[in-house]
Design a protein around this motif. Structure first.
Motif, PDB file in Angstrom:
ATOM      1  N   GLU A   1       0.836  -1.207   0.000  1.00  0.00           N
ATOM      2  CA  GLU A   1       0.000   0.000   0.000  1.00  0.00           C
ATOM      3  C   GLU A   1       0.867   1.251   0.000  1.00  0.00           C
ATOM      4  OE1 GLU A   1      -3.782  -2.009   2.334  1.00  0.00           O
ATOM      5  OE2 GLU A   1      -2.196  -1.059   3.462  1.00  0.00           O
ATOM      6  N   MET A   2       1.982   1.187   0.745  1.00  0.00           N
ATOM      7  CA  MET A   2       2.903   2.320   0.755  1.00  0.00           C
ATOM      8  C   MET A   2       3.463   2.570  -0.640  1.00  0.00           C
ATOM      9  SD  MET A   2       3.193   3.892   3.568  1.00  0.00           S
ATOM     10  CE  MET A   2       4.655   4.867   3.283  1.00  0.00           C
ATOM     11  N   ARG A   3       3.773   1.490  -1.356  1.00  0.00           N
ATOM     12  CA  ARG A   3       4.297   1.634  -2.703  1.00  0.00           C
ATOM     13  C   ARG A   3       3.295   2.360  -3.596  1.00  0.00           C
ATOM     14  NH1 ARG A   3       4.849   0.239  -7.672  1.00  0.00           N
ATOM     15  NH2 ARG A   3       2.792  -0.688  -7.665  1.00  0.00           N
ATOM     16  N   TRP A   4       2.030   1.998  -3.445  1.00  0.00           N
ATOM     17  CA  TRP A   4       0.987   2.684  -4.205  1.00  0.00           C
ATOM     18  C   TRP A   4       0.966   4.162  -3.812  1.00  0.00           C
ATOM     19  CZ3 TRP A   4      -3.283   5.696  -3.943  1.00  0.00           C
ATOM     20  CH2 TRP A   4      -4.120   5.718  -5.070  1.00  0.00           C
ATOM     21  N   GLY A   5       1.115   4.407  -2.520  1.00  0.00           N
ATOM     22  CA  GLY A   5       1.116   5.790  -2.040  1.00  0.00           C
ATOM     23  C   GLY A   5       2.244   6.610  -2.630  1.00  0.00           C
ATOM     24  N   PHE A   6       3.419   6.028  -2.711  1.00  0.00           N
ATOM     25  CA  PHE A   6       4.540   6.758  -3.322  1.00  0.00           C
ATOM     26  C   PHE A   6       4.293   6.971  -4.812  1.00  0.00           C
ATOM     27  CE2 PHE A   6       7.135   5.237   0.359  1.00  0.00           C
ATOM     28  CZ  PHE A   6       7.573   6.474   0.766  1.00  0.00           C
ATOM     29  N   GLU A   7       3.738   5.946  -5.457  1.00  0.00           N
ATOM     30  CA  GLU A   7       3.584   6.022  -6.902  1.00  0.00           C
ATOM     31  C   GLU A   7       2.509   7.027  -7.299  1.00  0.00           C
ATOM     32  OE1 GLU A   7       2.830   2.317  -9.453  1.00  0.00           O
ATOM     33  OE2 GLU A   7       4.964   2.755  -9.460  1.00  0.00           O
ATOM     34  N   ASN A   8       1.563   7.268  -6.419  1.00  0.00           N
ATOM     35  CA  ASN A   8       0.503   8.218  -6.742  1.00  0.00           C
ATOM     36  C   ASN A   8       0.655   9.513  -5.973  1.00  0.00           C
ATOM     37  OD1 ASN A   8      -1.488   6.644  -8.550  1.00  0.00           O
ATOM     38  ND2 ASN A   8      -0.882   5.228  -6.932  1.00  0.00           N
ATOM     39  N   LEU A   9       1.852   9.763  -5.513  1.00  0.00           N
ATOM     40  CA  LEU A   9       2.127  10.965  -4.742  1.00  0.00           C
ATOM     41  C   LEU A   9       1.982  12.190  -5.628  1.00  0.00           C
ATOM     42  CD1 LEU A   9       3.137  11.484  -1.844  1.00  0.00           C
ATOM     43  CD2 LEU A   9       5.435  11.602  -2.758  1.00  0.00           C
ATOM     44  N   ASN A  10       1.286  13.197  -5.117  1.00  0.00           N
ATOM     45  CA  ASN A  10       1.193  14.445  -5.865  1.00  0.00           C
ATOM     46  C   ASN A  10       1.223  15.595  -4.876  1.00  0.00           C
ATOM     47  OD1 ASN A  10       0.832  16.437  -7.685  1.00  0.00           O
ATOM     48  ND2 ASN A  10      -1.285  15.907  -8.214  1.00  0.00           N
ATOM     49  N   ILE A  11       2.394  16.168  -4.678  1.00  0.00           N
ATOM     50  CA  ILE A  11       2.532  17.297  -3.771  1.00  0.00           C
ATOM     51  C   ILE A  11       2.617  18.546  -4.642  1.00  0.00           C
ATOM     52  CG2 ILE A  11       3.844  18.260  -1.851  1.00  0.00           C
ATOM     53  CD1 ILE A  11       5.019  15.537  -1.327  1.00  0.00           C
ATOM     54  N   ASP A  12       1.485  19.200  -4.847  1.00  0.00           N
ATOM     55  CA  ASP A  12       1.506  20.383  -5.699  1.00  0.00           C
ATOM     56  C   ASP A  12       1.717  21.629  -4.838  1.00  0.00           C
ATOM     57  OD1 ASP A  12      -0.871  20.562  -4.423  1.00  0.00           O
ATOM     58  OD2 ASP A  12      -2.113  20.163  -6.188  1.00  0.00           O
ATOM     59  N   GLU A  13       1.695  22.799  -5.504  1.00  0.00           N
ATOM     60  CA  GLU A  13       2.010  24.026  -4.771  1.00  0.00           C
ATOM     61  C   GLU A  13       1.013  24.292  -3.631  1.00  0.00           C
ATOM     62  OE1 GLU A  13       2.862  25.607  -8.392  1.00  0.00           O
ATOM     63  OE2 GLU A  13       4.897  24.996  -7.868  1.00  0.00           O
ATOM     64  N   ALA A  14      -0.263  24.004  -3.894  1.00  0.00           N
ATOM     65  CA  ALA A  14      -1.274  24.246  -2.862  1.00  0.00           C
ATOM     66  C   ALA A  14      -0.996  23.372  -1.639  1.00  0.00           C
ATOM     67  CB  ALA A  14      -2.667  23.950  -3.419  1.00  0.00           C
ATOM     68  N   ARG A  15      -0.645  22.119  -1.930  1.00  0.00           N
ATOM     69  CA  ARG A  15      -0.363  21.195  -0.830  1.00  0.00           C
ATOM     70  C   ARG A  15       0.882  21.651  -0.058  1.00  0.00           C
ATOM     71  NH1 ARG A  15      -2.626  18.831   2.828  1.00  0.00           N
ATOM     72  NH2 ARG A  15      -1.292  17.321   3.857  1.00  0.00           N
TER      73      ARG A  15
END
Lengths: 355, 440
Positions: free
Chosen positions: B351-365
């Motif tokens: 599940e962590m791997r999925w979390g890293f792979e779908n990580l999206n830290i944009d400017e708002a975040r």
């Protein structure tokens, strides 16, 4: 009481020349082998196999290689890690470039590459001795690692100079699980250790020891110095080379040339000093000491005082204790841990009636 | 008697080795293979200290991630491959769901566990180091060399130099010196620099410095003879201050030296003294304490005397802040995974791997995290495990690092194609069938 050779008579020369002349030793050895081969794979978990037993066996083999050269033939060397690197990269290239080559053959050829390089860097030993020879082998350490980084051919032009071990398959049996890797490592190490044990009590080993004790005297009684010294370099490097190949194939999987640095050579040298210079068993005891004691200290610190002291302090304390223990053992037993074992055996023969 | 004592000691050792730690179920465990002794111990202490402080702050301020407390354990590797493997094996099954990420901060250890992480299903994050072609997620599903790889960094440095020269076309005919650490790490720069030189028409002079690099007289005399327009310092540890000092002794202008991110910390310039004034280095996080996220760590952790750094003045240093970046990425990956698989429980390695792979830290975040300008925005996909590839350049003014550029990217197209080729070669050698990302 239990360890007593009274009543064991040797009726033939063959009996008298066995590797383990005392029956209790034979039984002990067979029991140990039985335990290592038949029991350990079933009771040990992955952690024990992959992080404890395999590295101890491999470093024990490397220390054995250095012990042949330093302990038996008296030639100081600081290039053991480089010879391991030759073995690892040699085996890798044979596996890569010759299609369908059996792993054990590649392992043997990798070891032979290391032996050839060992002879080359052993040549100065004919002229220089002691610490000066150590400096010459230091050159081997830096030169070999530099060559492996500099020329991409050795690592099949990998961009970062690392090699990745191919899968090992012997006669259709896949050596991928920790248990199988452990068994293969153990087999190679046991066979080579027994060979070494035999070698050092044959004329080869006696020549080495004669050269070690006084080379002029050895020459006078007819031992050819060049041949004996180079033979010691070749065999020692062969052992280191095979250990290096096992290090890459059975332990880490992917290795970089820098992994075989001077630090590792020193570590192997410490193993034989702690374990016992000029002792087959000492190599393995020393390897266990150097590889496992820091791990044990780390585990012990974390489970006891780790929560109360800052982590940097704990890490430094571990190093301090490790160093203090080395000094302690060297003071208590300058001939190494193997000597302690020997003393125990001698005492056991008299026990419980020492007079 | 003696025998019994020995037996008991052996038994004690055995229990210590095999003891399973009792932990509550609502905890996310991470095993930190840190190093606080040895030649790089100071760097390791700062980076892991920052990471631990951030996790401590999340626990104190938010009560964990959606109620899941973060727990961690350190294991000393001494920057040694064999010790790193031991740490990996020791920690992989700890905690309720096992180790959730492995980050050794050592390229050697990264290689040593590369095969193991895929087998054990534990994601490995290597931010700013490690195996470059692992950025191809189709061949290396379990490895995440995030933010920027070495190749991208080399390209970004050339883009920065191009900006200073007023455009990439002005690089034609220029001479670039590449002073590199003679190791696999230093050799990483060669292929990409050769390609860039070909593309932009400059020439590269590669000058090797033998490890550890505390003697560089010959190299800098060569540089003085050749007079390159810029020198890229691809160094590590003691090599960096030595390079800067020797440069000033041989009369090479320090503002023409550009360092990589492992040459751009306080530890690299302070020992060089005044000679380092005006030296520029790349980095993916600026130094300083005036970011809300660092302020939060101050109020929630250090004010309660629970900080990890024994020398509090190092909070806000480049490497400390890099540790906080690690913490942010780790916590955001947990959050992403929880949103998909269910909040309020610890995530498994997969599940962590999925979390890293779908990580999206944009400017708002980033702004919400109090990390605006603290790190580049980052979006990981199945194919691209690198993310943004954005760097900032900082200059040392004798007291502190000041940011002198905006976020600068490398030549993504070139770097991606090189990564693809290299990963494909690896896949062919190992017999790996690359994943089909459209099916994910």
């Amino acid at each position: 009481m239990f360890y007593r050779e009274a009543g064991q008579f040797k009726a033939s020369y063959q009996n008298d020349q066995q590797i383990f002349p005392i029956r209790q030793d034979q039984i002990g050895f067979i029991a140990l082998m039985g335990f290592l081969f038949l029991v350990v794979p079933f009771i040990a978990n992955q952690y024990w196999l992959q992080a404890v037993l395999i590295p101890v066996l491999i470093f024990g083999l490397a220390a054995l290689g250095l012990n042949i050269l330093t302990g038996y033939a008296g030639q100081l060397s600081l290039g053991s890690a480089a010879f391991m690197a030759v073995g690892a990269f040699g085996t890798y290239n044979f596996m890569l470039r010759i299609d369908g080559i059996p792993f054990l053959v590649a392992l043997l050829l990798g070891g032979l590459c290391a032996a050839a390089i060992g002879i080359l860097f052993g040549l100065p030993s004919l002229r220089i001795k002691g610490f000066y020879l150590a400096v010459a082998t230091l050159a081997a350490q830096f030169f070999i690692v530099w060559v492996l980084v500099k020329f991409g051919w050795f690592s099949n032009y990998s961009s970062s100079g690392v090699i990745t071990a191919q899968h090992v398959n012997i006669l259709g049996v896949d050596f991928r699980s920790p248990e199988m890797k452990y068994l293969l490592t153990l087999t190679v190490v046991v066979v080579m250790a027994l060979l070494a044990k035999n070698m050092v009590r044959s004329s080869t080993g006696r020549k080495w020891m004669a050269v070690r004790d006084m080379d002029v005297a050895a020459e006078v009684i007819g031992i050819r110095l060049m041949r004996t010294k180079l033979q010691a370099f070749a065999i020692s490097s062969f052992y280191c080379g095979v250990a290096g190949a096992l290090y890459a194939y059975m332990y880490l999987g992917t290795v970089e040339p820098e992994g075989f640095n001077l630090d590792m050579s020193f570590r192997i040298l410490f193993m034989i000093i702690i374990g016992g210079v000029g002792s087959i068993m000492g190599s393995f005891i020393g390897a266990a000491f150097i590889v496992l004691l820091p791990v044990f200290l780390n585990v012990a610190f974390h489970s006891t005082i780790g929560a109360y002291v800052p982590a940097d302090l704990a890490s430094n304390l571990e190093l301090i204790i490790f160093g203090a223990l080395i000094i302690f053992f060297l003071i208590v037993e300058p001939h190494g841990l193997a000597r302690l074992w020997q003393l125990t055996k001698e005492k056991l023969r008299l026990w419980p009636f020492p007079h | 008697m003696k025998f019994r004592k020995t037996l008991m000691a052996v038994a004690a050792v055995a229990t210590v080795f095999t003891a399973s730690y009792a932990v509550a179920q609502q905890e996310q465990y991470v095993g930190l293979p840190s190093y606080r002794v040895g030649p790089f111990g100071a760097s390791g202490a700062a980076l892991y200290g920052g990471w631990i402080d951030y996790m401590n702050m999340i626990n104190e301020r938010d009560g964990g991630v959606n109620g899941v407390k973060l727990t961690w354990e350190e294991c000393e590797t001494e920057y040694n491959n064999a010790r790193g493997v031991e740490c990996y094996e020791r920690m992989k099954n700890r905690g309720p769901t096992g180790n959730s990420v492995f980050q050794p901060l050592s390229t050697g250890i990264t290689y040593s566990v590369l095969d193991r992480v895929a087998e054990d299903k534990i994601p490995m994050v290597t931010i700013g180091y490690g195996r470059t072609d692992a950025a191809d997620g189709t061949v290396f599903p379990w490895v995440f060399p995030m933010i920027s790889t070495y190749w991208n960094q080399a390209s970004a440095i050339m883009n920065y130099i191009g900006q200073k020269e007023g455009g990439m076309e002005n690089l034609k005919g220029k001479k670039i010196g590449l002073l590199y650490h003679d190791s696999a790490y230093g050799a990483e720069s060669h292929a990409v620099m050769d390609r860039l030189a070909e593309m932009h028409g400059f020439s590269v002079q590669k000058i090797a410095v033998a490890s550890p690099g505390n003697e560089q007289q010959a190299q800098w005399l060569q540089i003085r003879r050749e007079r390159p327009d810029y020198v890229i310092l691809w160094g590590w540890g003691v090599m960096n201050p030595t390079a800067i000092r020797t440069a000033s002794r041989t009369g090479y202008p320090v503002d023409k030296i550009v360092g990589v991110w492992w040459s751009g910390a306080e530890e690299d310039v302070v020992p060089a003294g005044d000679a380092a004034k005006g030296y520029t280095a790349a980095g993916f996080n600026p130094a300083g304490t005036n970011f809300p996220v660092i302020q939060d760590i101050m109020t929630h952790v250090y004010a309660k005397n629970r900080g990890n750094m024994s020398d509090q003045s190092r909070v806000g240093s480049v490497l400390y802040n890099r540790g906080v970046v690690h913490g942010i990425i780790y916590v955001e990956a947990i959050r992403t995974a929880q949103e998909n698989f269910g909040t309020g429980r610890p995530m498994t390695g997969e599940e962590m791997r999925w979390g890293f792979e779908n990580l999206n830290i944009d400017e708002a975040r980033l702004a919400a995290l109090g990390a605006d300008g603290f790190m580049p925005n980052l979006q990981i996909t199945c194919e691209d495990h690198e993310g943004s590839g954005l760097l900032k350049f900082q200059q040392w003014d004798g007291e502190k690092w000041t940011v002198v550029s905006d976020w600068i990217s490398g030549d993504r197209e070139l770097v991606r194609s090189m990564i693809k080729d290299s990963a494909a070669a690896y896949a062919a050698e190992k017999g790996i069938t690359p994943r089909d990302c459209s099916a994910q």
